[in-house]
Design a protein around this motif. Sequence first.
Motif, short mmCIF file in Angstrom:
data_model
loop_
_atom_site.label_atom_id
_atom_site.label_comp_id
_atom_site.label_asym_id
_atom_site.label_seq_id
_atom_site.Cartn_x
_atom_site.Cartn_y
_atom_site.Cartn_z
N ILE A 59 -10.71 -26.33 87.19
CA ILE A 59 -9.53 -27.00 87.53
C ILE A 59 -10.12 -28.59 88.27
N VAL A 60 -9.33 -29.48 88.24
CA VAL A 60 -9.67 -30.79 89.15
C VAL A 60 -8.49 -31.19 89.59
N GLN A 61 -8.52 -32.17 90.29
CA GLN A 61 -7.45 -32.98 91.11
C GLN A 61 -6.36 -33.54 89.99
N SER A 62 -7.10 -34.53 89.08
CA SER A 62 -6.06 -35.14 88.24
C SER A 62 -7.04 -35.98 87.18
N LYS A 150 -15.45 -30.83 73.88
CA LYS A 150 -15.78 -29.40 73.39
C LYS A 150 -14.53 -28.51 73.43
N GLY A 151 -13.36 -28.96 73.71
CA GLY A 151 -11.97 -28.22 73.96
C GLY A 151 -11.99 -27.28 75.23
N TYR A 152 -12.42 -27.67 76.18
CA TYR A 152 -11.99 -26.84 77.36
C TYR A 152 -10.66 -27.12 77.95
N ASP A 153 -10.22 -26.09 78.24
CA ASP A 153 -8.85 -26.17 79.02
C ASP A 153 -8.98 -26.34 80.33
N VAL A 154 -8.41 -27.43 80.98
CA VAL A 154 -8.61 -28.10 82.35
C VAL A 154 -7.17 -28.04 83.08
N LYS A 155 -7.11 -27.49 84.07
CA LYS A 155 -5.79 -27.63 84.80
C LYS A 155 -5.92 -28.78 85.70
N CYS A 156 -4.88 -29.75 85.83
CA CYS A 156 -4.89 -30.59 86.87
C CYS A 156 -3.84 -30.37 87.82
#
Length: 172
Positions: A59-62, A150-156
């Motif tokens: 998870i990141v801010q944006s 690498k195709g990682y799924d990140v929530k913004c």
Amino acid sequence: KIVVDLKPEDFPLSGILYAAPKLKTIERYPLGTIHIDGDVFLKRPSLVNELDFSNHDAIVQSIERPPLYGFGWVGSASALKNCTYPEWAARECKAMFNNGILGFNNQELKDEYLKTYWNMYEQFKTKGIHFGVPDIIIEQQFLFELCKTKGYDVKCLIDGDNPSESANKIGY
């Protein structure tokens, strides 16, 4: 719970590589932990629900795109011109993460990201030029490129194209 167990002398470059204490802290905590920068304000209790990233690798801010990060990027990149980038990292930038909040749920991603950061930190000690804000590249751009490659799924948490509106909507 607030824990302070890091000392400024542990990070001789923290005046220019400001993310070092944050990443050392993240290194010490388990997957699922979220680091929240001191300039981030969680204005509504309901925002806790938005911070759930159990179905994501991180998870990141944006996401930030030009011109939001454009100011200072060129100078910051020149500070790293003598350093060797990871094979997946480009010398130009089309987007990066804003890591005002940062958390990992994938150990492989977390390990590679931290290894990359500390490798660049060590290179910067001897090869870096103390100019600009190289952490926007090492901390933010590199995480974006690593996840994209690498195709990682990140929530913004918020929409980077409309950050103020999006943040206000959820109480961030």
